[in-house]
Scaffold this motif. Structure first.
Motif, PDB file in Angstrom:
ATOM      1  N   ASN A 344      15.573  73.816   5.191  1.00  0.00           N
ATOM      2  CA  ASN A 344      15.719  72.368   5.396  1.00  0.00           C
ATOM      3  C   ASN A 344      15.827  72.031   6.878  1.00  0.00           C
ATOM      4  OD1 ASN A 344      15.652  71.872   2.656  1.00  0.00           O
ATOM      5  ND2 ASN A 344      17.872  71.930   2.412  1.00  0.00           N
ATOM      6  N   LYS A 347      12.401  72.387   8.407  1.00  0.00           N
ATOM      7  CA  LYS A 347      11.549  71.255   8.062  1.00  0.00           C
ATOM      8  C   LYS A 347      11.916  70.035   8.893  1.00  0.00           C
ATOM      9  CE  LYS A 347      10.346  72.541   3.312  1.00  0.00           C
ATOM     10  NZ  LYS A 347      10.485  72.185   1.874  1.00  0.00           N
ATOM     11  N   GLU A 348      13.226  69.790   9.046  1.00  0.00           N
ATOM     12  CA  GLU A 348      13.659  68.645   9.845  1.00  0.00           C
ATOM     13  C   GLU A 348      13.206  68.793  11.297  1.00  0.00           C
ATOM     14  OE1 GLU A 348      17.740  67.768   7.270  1.00  0.00           O
ATOM     15  OE2 GLU A 348      17.849  68.238   9.398  1.00  0.00           O
ATOM     16  N   GLN A 351       9.505  68.107  11.406  1.00  0.00           N
ATOM     17  CA  GLN A 351       9.251  66.673  11.284  1.00  0.00           C
ATOM     18  C   GLN A 351       9.558  65.959  12.598  1.00  0.00           C
ATOM     19  OE1 GLN A 351      11.672  65.604   7.955  1.00  0.00           O
ATOM     20  NE2 GLN A 351      10.283  66.472   6.440  1.00  0.00           N
ATOM     21  N   SER A 657       9.278  67.358 -10.075  1.00  0.00           N
ATOM     22  CA  SER A 657       9.895  68.235  -9.084  1.00  0.00           C
ATOM     23  C   SER A 657       8.999  69.430  -8.785  1.00  0.00           C
ATOM     24  CB  SER A 657      11.256  68.711  -9.583  1.00  0.00           C
ATOM     25  OG  SER A 657      11.834  69.599  -8.645  1.00  0.00           O
ATOM     26  N   ALA A 660       5.883  68.274  -6.826  1.00  0.00           N
ATOM     27  CA  ALA A 660       6.157  68.073  -5.394  1.00  0.00           C
ATOM     28  C   ALA A 660       6.229  69.407  -4.665  1.00  0.00           C
ATOM     29  CB  ALA A 660       7.465  67.291  -5.219  1.00  0.00           C
ATOM     30  N   ASN A 661       6.893  70.402  -5.274  1.00  0.00           N
ATOM     31  CA  ASN A 661       6.972  71.738  -4.659  1.00  0.00           C
ATOM     32  C   ASN A 661       5.588  72.366  -4.537  1.00  0.00           C
ATOM     33  OD1 ASN A 661       9.756  71.671  -4.412  1.00  0.00           O
ATOM     34  ND2 ASN A 661      10.104  72.525  -6.445  1.00  0.00           N
ATOM     35  N   ILE A 665       5.232  68.655  -0.676  1.00  0.00           N
ATOM     36  CA  ILE A 665       5.724  67.366  -0.195  1.00  0.00           C
ATOM     37  C   ILE A 665       7.073  67.089  -0.831  1.00  0.00           C
ATOM     38  CG2 ILE A 665       3.417  66.422   0.164  1.00  0.00           C
ATOM     39  CD1 ILE A 665       3.656  64.941  -2.459  1.00  0.00           C
ATOM     40  N   SER A 666       7.810  66.111  -0.286  1.00  0.00           N
ATOM     41  CA  SER A 666       9.108  65.769  -0.845  1.00  0.00           C
ATOM     42  C   SER A 666       8.929  64.995  -2.147  1.00  0.00           C
ATOM     43  CB  SER A 666       9.914  64.928   0.142  1.00  0.00           C
ATOM     44  OG  SER A 666       9.316  63.653   0.309  1.00  0.00           O
ATOM     45  N   LEU A 667       9.976  65.016  -2.978  1.00  0.00           N
ATOM     46  CA  LEU A 667       9.931  64.283  -4.246  1.00  0.00           C
ATOM     47  C   LEU A 667       9.772  62.787  -3.992  1.00  0.00           C
ATOM     48  CD1 LEU A 667      10.087  64.719  -7.297  1.00  0.00           C
ATOM     49  CD2 LEU A 667      12.571  64.417  -7.152  1.00  0.00           C
ATOM     50  N   ARG A 668      10.399  62.309  -2.924  1.00  0.00           N
ATOM     51  CA  ARG A 668      10.280  60.890  -2.586  1.00  0.00           C
ATOM     52  C   ARG A 668       8.840  60.520  -2.241  1.00  0.00           C
ATOM     53  NH1 ARG A 668      13.828  57.885   2.170  1.00  0.00           N
ATOM     54  NH2 ARG A 668      12.950  55.818   1.925  1.00  0.00           N
ATOM     55  N   SER A 669       8.173  61.386  -1.458  1.00  0.00           N
ATOM     56  CA  SER A 669       6.776  61.130  -1.107  1.00  0.00           C
ATOM     57  C   SER A 669       5.888  61.154  -2.343  1.00  0.00           C
ATOM     58  CB  SER A 669       6.284  62.178  -0.097  1.00  0.00           C
ATOM     59  OG  SER A 669       6.982  62.073   1.109  1.00  0.00           O
TER      60      SER A 669
END
Length: 680
Positions: A344, A347-348, A351, A657, A660-661, A665-669
């Motif tokens: 995480n 990834k941050e 980004q 879920s 997305a994996n 991409i993220s679940l939100r995207s």
């Protein structure tokens, strides 16, 4: 806490809003703009921040700071008169400087925190205990292993005298003598036997500033040596070691059924021993195959596999080795490292780097890969061009990297700290293109000229990249030629010239000479632009660059997809070298992307079958698909993206879920895209 009012919700206001939201000592009372669709207003609505169109309603006595990012002098003057006496009014130019300084400060702080976290993680992960003291004998460093061995919590040890924490310590003596002591045996107050090395610490000037000890528990080693013949005690000790490990450990028998897990395994997976012991090895797997079963079949160890396990869906790296007794496989043992939090953070960080790269346009010549003479000549020409302000013409087929060259020229020029603006001349309707570039003068209002600036003004002191310049209408070509000759523009409807300093970089995939002879491109403009023309070679003429380009693209695509593809096999690269690449580097990136999307989970190498499948999909698409008469690039890409989403949902039985994996991409995207294409 400082109360803030932001006047102006455009790009600058949005950046300030985002920045202030991350500062604990700043509170945004409201953001104001006459355009209710401004970016900052939209963000305020989503974040529950007050917003409005009239700033006078928000001039309260508790207001500490006002940021004016409208760029309108009349607004600044009005705010200056109306603000409370104690309220500080910051103009847009100062606000922009503050933004840049705060962004840089935030970037450095994040880097420092990341490095501190990594260092602490390393020190807390090793088995050796570590203790450090300052010149007063106070503990200033104490790692997790030291805490376990000594039986003293870290938070209570740091800041106390070393003699309170370890009564039998010899660190003060080492500090006083200034001499290191290596591999000394010592018994701690709790009876634990250790072997320790002690070192005095000196600063760069040679002054003693403290002492440091590294020690290892040898109690179990001594006990093992004393009890080597007692198998029962040896078994008990081995189990104790396994249960004390911070890494999750699981053991299965030769049938793949679980026979042992340690507490760390239960903590990471969320599964109890009863749910694992005696059950098949895939009972804990959310995504991917059972590595235990693979090892039992192959009789070979498997290392560094990324997986998701357990009810907590933790992301881990798995190492599994076979247990071989008398040349027979009796089972396998797996060690699981939990990397969820580390992933995480990575990834941050990725980004953040992407955002900074997009905001600052930091593509440079280092981002252009290839060692062929054709590309090296183009790079050298571009580096020379970056040293002057003369207009540049980039020529080459679609996908060869003309925009990347334009970015690199801008980033290497004296204009690199100002804006780089790209205009796709073929994507804007001809009726709107003129006003879009040169702005609009639409009359006179109470505050002065009511005008709209164009992209030329937005690019002042920066670079304006005109992609597909051949598609400009003749009237716009004439006005562009006038600017290149005089350095001035006239807004639509305006009567006064506007003097500007804008670097023009033009690009075209089409034949400008043909357009000139057909009368669709002004001859004089052609000669002005062609004074410095850079031809970018197609990929098929420099195929020896493909391996280096692939290496660069894998780094980029791994970040985008959240994957860890290590390489492309020699056979696959040979197949890629046989293709002529009509879409050039862009098509190569698409082929690699398609191969990665359809790879099996856990695979780390793109091989020949992946490349053949991806190329076959590309070639079949070329043969079978006919471009719809009224289609646009956006509509075609949207339709392709929708197809990918539908396929991924179907393969994962509608599980969002897992989908997305799978797509990285993220679940939100994913939910955003599903709503966009009416798939939910």
């Amino acid at each position: 806490m400082q109360n803030v009012l932001i006047v102006g919700a455009g790009t600058g206001g949005s950046i300030i809003l985002d920045l202030l939201q991350n500062l604990e000592f700043m509170n945004v009372n409201a953001i104001i703009d006459t355009d209710e669709h401004a970016p900052g207003i939209i963000r305020a609505k989503k974040q529950g921040i007050a917003y409005g169109m009239n700033w006078t309603n928000y001039l309260t006595d508790d207001l500490d700071i006002i940021f004016d990012v409208t760029g309108d002098k009349s607004v600044f003057s009005a705010l200056l008169k109306a603000r409370p006496a104690h309220t500080v009014l910051i103009p847009g130019s100062v606000a922009n400087l503050l933004v840049r300084l705060l962004e840089e400060n935030d970037t450095y702080i994040k880097r420092i925190h990341t490095e501190m976290y990594k260092q602490r993680m390393i020190f807390d992960s090793i088995e050796e205990g570590m203790v450090g003291i300052d010149e007063e004998g106070t503990v200033d460093f104490f790692n997790k292993s030291a805490s376990k061995m000594i039986g003293f919590p870290i938070e209570e040890a740091v800041g106390r005298m070393i003699t309170d924490v370890i009564p039998t310590t010899e660190l003060p003596r080492v500090f006083n003598s200034g001499k290191a002591e290596l591999n000394e045996e010592q018994i701690l107050g709790n009876g634990l036997k250790i072997v320790t090395s002690r070192y005095p610490l000196f600063d760069s000037a040679g002054k003693k500033v403290g002492a440091f000890a590294v020690f290892k528990d040898i109690t179990e080693v001594v006990a093992l040596a004393e009890e080597i013949t007692d198998l029962k005690k040896v078994k008990t000790m081995l189990e104790a070691i396994i249960h004390s490990s911070d890494d999750a450990i699981s053991v299965v028998d030769d049938n793949g059924n679980g026979i042992l897990v340690n507490p760390a395994y239960t903590r990471i997976t969320g599964l109890t021993e009863d749910e694992i012991i005696g059950k098949p090895a895939n009972a804990d797997i959310i995504e991917g195959e059972s590595i235990h079963m693979r090892v039992l079949k192959s009789r070979k160890p498997v290392r560094g596999v990324n997986m998701r396990i357990g009810e907590n869906n933790r992301e881990v790296i798995v190492n599994v080795a076979p247990i071989i007794v008398d040349h027979q496989v009796k089972g396998s043992v797996g060690v699981i490292h939990d990397i969820t939090e580390m992933r995480n953070l990575m990834k941050e960080l990725d980004q953040a780097r992407t955002i900074i790269r997009e905001l600052e346009s930091t593509y440079t010549f280092d981002d252009i890969f290839g060692g062929s003479s054709d590309i090296e000549i183009s790079i050298e020409q571009a580096k020379l061009a970056a040293k002057s302000d003369i207009a540049i013409l980039l020529r080459g087929e679609a996908g060869t990297g003309k925009e990347l060259f334009a970015h690199a020229i801008h980033s290497s020029s004296d204009r690199r700290f100002n804006k780089f603006i790209r205009v796709n001349c073929s994507a804007i309707h001809p009726s709107k293109l003129e006003a879009e570039l040169f702005g609009q003068e639409s009359g006179v209002s109470q505050n002065g000229n009511d005008s709209t600036p164009g992209l030329f003004q937005a690019s002042e002191k920066g670079t304006l990249f005109l992609d597909e310049v051949v598609d400009l209408p003749l009237v716009v070509q004439a006005r562009l030629l006038n600017y290149l000759k005089s350095g001035t523009i006239f807004k639509n409807g305006g009567t006064y010239p506007v003097h500007l300093s804008v670097r023009i970089i033009a690009a075209s995939t089409k034949n400008l000479e043909k357009a000139m002879h057909e009368g669709t491109f002004i001859e004089e403009l052609y000669y002005v632009l062609n004074r410095l023309s850079i031809q970018i070679a197609p990929l098929r003429s420099r195929k020896k660059d493909i391996p280096s380009i692939i290496g660069h693209l894998l780094v980029k695509l791994n970040q985008e997809f959240g994957m860890n593809i290590e390489k492309v096999t020699d056979e696959a690269q040979e197949r890629l070298g046989q293709y002529d690449w009509p879409g050039n580097v862009r098509e190569l990136e698409n082929v690699l992307s398609r191969a990665m999307i359809y790879m099996e989970s856990g695979d780390a190498v793109i091989d020949l079958k992946d490349v053949v499948k991806s190329l076959s999909s590309r070639e079949n698409t070329e043969e079978e698909q006919i471009l719809p008469e009224k289609s646009t690039l956006t509509s075609i890409m949207d339709e392709y993206e929708k197809t990918i989403l539908e396929t991924a949902l179907r393969e994962n039985n509608g599980n969002k879920s897992l989908t997305a994996n799978r797509l990285g991409i993220s679940l939100r995207s994913l939910y955003y895209k599903l709503e966009k294409f009416s798939l939910i």
